[in-house]
Design an enzyme around this catalytic site. Structure first.
Site, short mmCIF file in Angstrom:
data_model
loop_
_atom_site.label_atom_id
_atom_site.label_comp_id
_atom_site.label_asym_id
_atom_site.label_seq_id
_atom_site.Cartn_x
_atom_site.Cartn_y
_atom_site.Cartn_z
N LEU A 1 0.83 -1.21 0.00
CA LEU A 1 0.00 0.00 0.00
C LEU A 1 0.86 1.26 0.00
O LEU A 1 1.83 1.34 0.75
CB LEU A 1 -0.91 0.01 1.24
CG LEU A 1 -1.75 -1.24 1.50
CD1 LEU A 1 -2.54 -1.06 2.79
CD2 LEU A 1 -2.67 -1.51 0.32
N GLU B 1 0.94 5.25 0.89
CA GLU B 1 0.17 6.25 1.65
C GLU B 1 -0.43 7.24 0.65
O GLU B 1 0.20 7.62 -0.31
CB GLU B 1 1.08 6.97 2.64
CG GLU B 1 1.50 6.09 3.80
CD GLU B 1 2.24 6.87 4.89
OE1 GLU B 1 3.10 6.25 5.54
OE2 GLU B 1 1.98 8.07 5.03
N GLY C 1 14.31 14.06 -6.98
CA GLY C 1 14.03 14.92 -5.83
C GLY C 1 15.20 14.94 -4.87
O GLY C 1 16.30 14.44 -5.17
N CYS D 1 8.31 3.53 5.07
CA CYS D 1 8.64 2.23 4.49
C CYS D 1 10.04 2.14 3.88
O CYS D 1 10.85 1.33 4.32
CB CYS D 1 7.58 1.85 3.45
SG CYS D 1 6.00 1.52 4.19
N LYS E 1 13.08 2.31 6.29
CA LYS E 1 13.04 1.17 7.21
C LYS E 1 13.31 -0.15 6.48
O LYS E 1 14.13 -0.96 6.92
CB LYS E 1 11.65 1.12 7.87
CG LYS E 1 11.34 -0.13 8.65
CD LYS E 1 10.02 -0.01 9.38
CE LYS E 1 8.80 -0.22 8.54
NZ LYS E 1 8.37 -1.61 8.42
N LYS F 1 5.99 12.99 1.50
CA LYS F 1 5.56 13.05 0.09
C LYS F 1 4.20 13.72 0.07
O LYS F 1 3.55 13.88 1.11
CB LYS F 1 5.46 11.66 -0.52
CG LYS F 1 4.37 10.78 0.02
CD LYS F 1 4.21 9.52 -0.78
CE LYS F 1 2.98 8.76 -0.38
NZ LYS F 1 2.76 7.54 -1.19
N ARG G 1 7.07 10.99 8.97
CA ARG G 1 8.05 9.99 9.39
C ARG G 1 9.14 9.86 8.34
O ARG G 1 8.85 9.70 7.14
CB ARG G 1 7.37 8.62 9.60
CG ARG G 1 6.55 8.56 10.88
CD ARG G 1 5.84 7.22 11.02
NE ARG G 1 4.77 7.07 10.05
CZ ARG G 1 4.05 5.94 9.93
NH1 ARG G 1 4.33 4.88 10.66
NH2 ARG G 1 3.05 5.88 9.05
C1 UDX Z 1 6.01 2.76 -0.53
C2 UDX Z 1 5.75 1.79 -1.67
O1 UDX Z 1 5.44 2.52 -2.83
C3 UDX Z 1 4.58 0.87 -1.31
O2 UDX Z 1 4.39 -0.12 -2.33
C4 UDX Z 1 4.91 0.13 -0.01
O3 UDX Z 1 3.88 -0.69 0.39
C5 UDX Z 1 5.20 1.15 1.06
O4 UDX Z 1 6.24 2.01 0.66
P1 UDX Z 1 5.01 5.02 0.34
O5 UDX Z 1 5.98 4.96 1.46
O6 UDX Z 1 3.62 5.45 0.63
O7 UDX Z 1 4.91 3.58 -0.39
O8 UDX Z 1 5.65 6.04 -0.69
P2 UDX Z 1 5.97 6.20 -2.24
O9 UDX Z 1 4.83 6.82 -2.92
O10 UDX Z 1 6.52 4.98 -2.82
O11 UDX Z 1 7.16 7.29 -2.07
C6 UDX Z 1 8.30 6.96 -1.30
C7 UDX Z 1 9.29 8.13 -1.33
O12 UDX Z 1 9.82 8.27 -2.64
C8 UDX Z 1 8.66 9.47 -0.96
O13 UDX Z 1 9.56 10.23 -0.19
C9 UDX Z 1 8.44 10.13 -2.33
O14 UDX Z 1 8.49 11.54 -2.26
C10 UDX Z 1 9.65 9.59 -3.11
N1 UDX Z 1 9.41 9.54 -4.57
C11 UDX Z 1 8.41 8.74 -5.05
C12 UDX Z 1 10.25 10.28 -5.42
O15 UDX Z 1 11.17 10.98 -4.98
N2 UDX Z 1 10.03 10.21 -6.77
C13 UDX Z 1 9.02 9.43 -7.31
O16 UDX Z 1 8.87 9.42 -8.54
C14 UDX Z 1 8.18 8.68 -6.42
#
Ligand code: UDX
Length: 470
Positions: free
Chosen positions: A142, A144, A255, A262, A265, A320, A327
């Site tokens: 999932l 967020e 970025g 996630c 960790k 994000k 966190r």
């Molecule tokens: C992530 C995984 O996508 C998900 O499958 C897993 O279950 C949990 O961890 P999430 O932590 O909600 O989900 O964030 P995600 O949307 O993947 O972004 C993670 C980080 O990467 C954020 O800091 C976001 O800003 C950064 N990011 C994401 C980028 O810098 N560029 C991108 O193109 C996408």
């Protein structure tokens, strides 16, 4: 089926609400009385889009008493496994949950492990404290801000454990796997594959997926950094990569670094798993190191142009867009670095309304308020509203004309037209002679531990704040 979910956090409540929507009888056990009251009151403390509405539509009980476990055909474990010492997950909540299951769950109940746990955890429980049940690893993927979409339209369902439990787990997810609710990479509706494997394989599959996505992002950030040095347009290069279905069009936005509950960790846990068996996971180590370096590089670019004691307006605090969650947020790590170096920070985030007092940040109600009198503006979270801001009004409010876009959400042309000197992640070079600053830091020795808990431990900007030298 009668399903009891242990833990009312992101994974727990999303799983519970979706399973209730699919027609199962679901009870959610939460030991934290405050959180329990908020869920019972119909409020969503997580502010996950659509969750409060779904909870109003389904019949889902929130209870405190673990005795409810005795009624369950399936027990879903969704307690927190936060980062513990040296990167290995803290399993204290899991041990407490396991103890309750051992005491109250009925024999041959299926225990579905949705918490992210080290490889071998399910087998360890199956062979000991939960020998009377069937322990199955069932990782979740999932995101967020998109949790319901990902739960209702999973790209795959992975589960692994004793063969005797397979039929029950398949039945549990039948409403999803039977319908074309899943998603192919291209977004077209597709049947969701149900992938059954060993518990260890399912546990590793979770870490592998997040480790790969984090590594992809570190690679993307490296390409963005390199593009600048060879006068190539990073966004054109990255966009072109997304047309290759083997690469995929998502997670290609450069970025100041990745964060959240996630990726940091899970990458460290995977590193610890590899270290634990004497395997040197070079690629993963590099991805983690690059992520720390990415934030340092962005901070150095700001520190180079913004004199000490100046004020920086920080737009974005969440890790994000789409969530109030801070966190392991790169934005907060940046704040600690900049304030440590003697800069003052006033900040705005559309979803974050409180910050730890020790951060020393003035939280403002609007972007314009945060930018009032600022010497530089820094964008640290990719909120879409930042791309729509009235940059002329911001320029008028700010004292300085520097705009550092750590998420490349603002149009450089618009920023320049509004009178800003604009620097995106892939354009941090300000004068052709300047070489990327990080060469001044023998980073290898400083990286380890640099971003533990989002704090830039031991890293000092090249200007020592008064009285803080070694
Ligand atoms: C992530 C995984 O996508 C998900 O499958 C897993 O279950 C949990 O961890 P999430 O932590 O909600 O989900 O964030 P995600 O949307 O993947 O972004 C993670 C980080 O990467 C954020 O800091 C976001 O800003 C950064 N990011 C994401 C980028 O810098 N560029 C991108 O193109 C996408």
């Amino acid at each position: 089926m009668r399903v009891t979910v242990l833990g009312a956090g992101y994974v727990g409540v999303t799983s519970a609400a979706v399973l209730a929507h699919l027609g199962h009888q679901v009870t959610c056990i939460e030991s934290d009385p405050t959180r329990l009251e908020r869920w019972r009151g119909g409020e969503d403390p997580l502010e996950e889009p659509g969750l409060a509405e779904l909870l109003r539509d389904v019949h889902l009980r929130f209870v405190e008493n673990p005795r409810e476990l005795s009624l369950a055909d399936v027990v879903v474990v969704a307690v927190g496994t936060p980062m513990g010492h040296n990167g290995t997950p803290d399993l204290s909540q899991l041990e407490a949950a396991t103890d309750e299951i051992r005491r109250f769950a009925r024999e041959r109940a299926v225990v579905l492990m949705r918490s992210t746990v080290p490889v071998g955890t399910c087998d360890r429980l199956q062979n000991a404290s939960l020998a009377d049940q069937y322990v199955v690893s069932n990782p979740e993927f999932l995101r967020e801000g998109h949790a319901l979409e990902d739960a209702f339209h999973p790209s795959r369902i992975i589960a692994g454990g004793p063969e005797e439990a397979r039929g029950v787990v398949e039945e549990l997810y039948r409403p999803i796997t039977r319908s074309r609710m899943g998603q192919k990479g291209n977004g077209h509706p597709a049947a969701t594959p149900f992938l059954w494997m060993s518990a260890r394989s399912a546990e590793l599959a979770k870490y592998a997926a997040n480790g790969f996505l984090a590594t992809k992002l570190s690679f993307v950030n490296e390409i963005a950094n390199l593009a600048q040095s060879v006068d190539a347009d990073a966004s054109a290069v990255l966009e072109s990569m997304g047309f290759d279905p083997r690469i995929g069009a998502q997670h290609l936005r450069p970025g100041l670094g990745w964060g959240g509950s996630c990726f940091p960790k899970d990458t460290r846990a995977l590193q610890a798993i590899a270290d634990g068996v004497g395997y040197d996971f070079v690629v993963l180590r590099a991805a983690i190191e690059q992520n720390t370096r990415q934030l340092c590089r962005f901070a150095e670019a700001i520190e180079k142009d913004v004199p000490r004691a100046s004020t920086v307006a920080l737009l974005g605090l969440a890790f994000k867009a789409g969530t109030p969650d801070t966190r392991e947020s790169p934005a907060l790590a940046l704040v600690r670095r900049l304030t440590h170096g003697g800069l003052h920070v006033s900040a705005y985030d559309p979803a974050v309304d409180a910050l730890p007092a020790d951060l020393g940040v003035r939280l403002r109600a609007t972007a314009v308020e945060a930018c009032a009198g600022a010497d530089a503006i820094v964008v640290a979270t990719e909120w879409p509203e930042f791309a729509e801001m009235d940059l002329v009004a911001l320029r008028r409010a700010a004292r300085g004309d520097l705009l550092f876009d750590g998420r490349e959400v603002i149009s450089p042309a618009k920023a320049t037209a509004a009178g800003f000197r604009y620097y995106g992640i892939s354009g941090l070079r300000r004068d052709p002679e300047a070489r990327p600053a990080q060469a001044s830091y023998p980073l290898r020795s400083r990286v380890d531990g640099a971003l533990v808990d989002g704090t830039l431990v031991g890293l000092r900007p090249n200007r020592e704040p008064a009285g803080s030298g070694p």
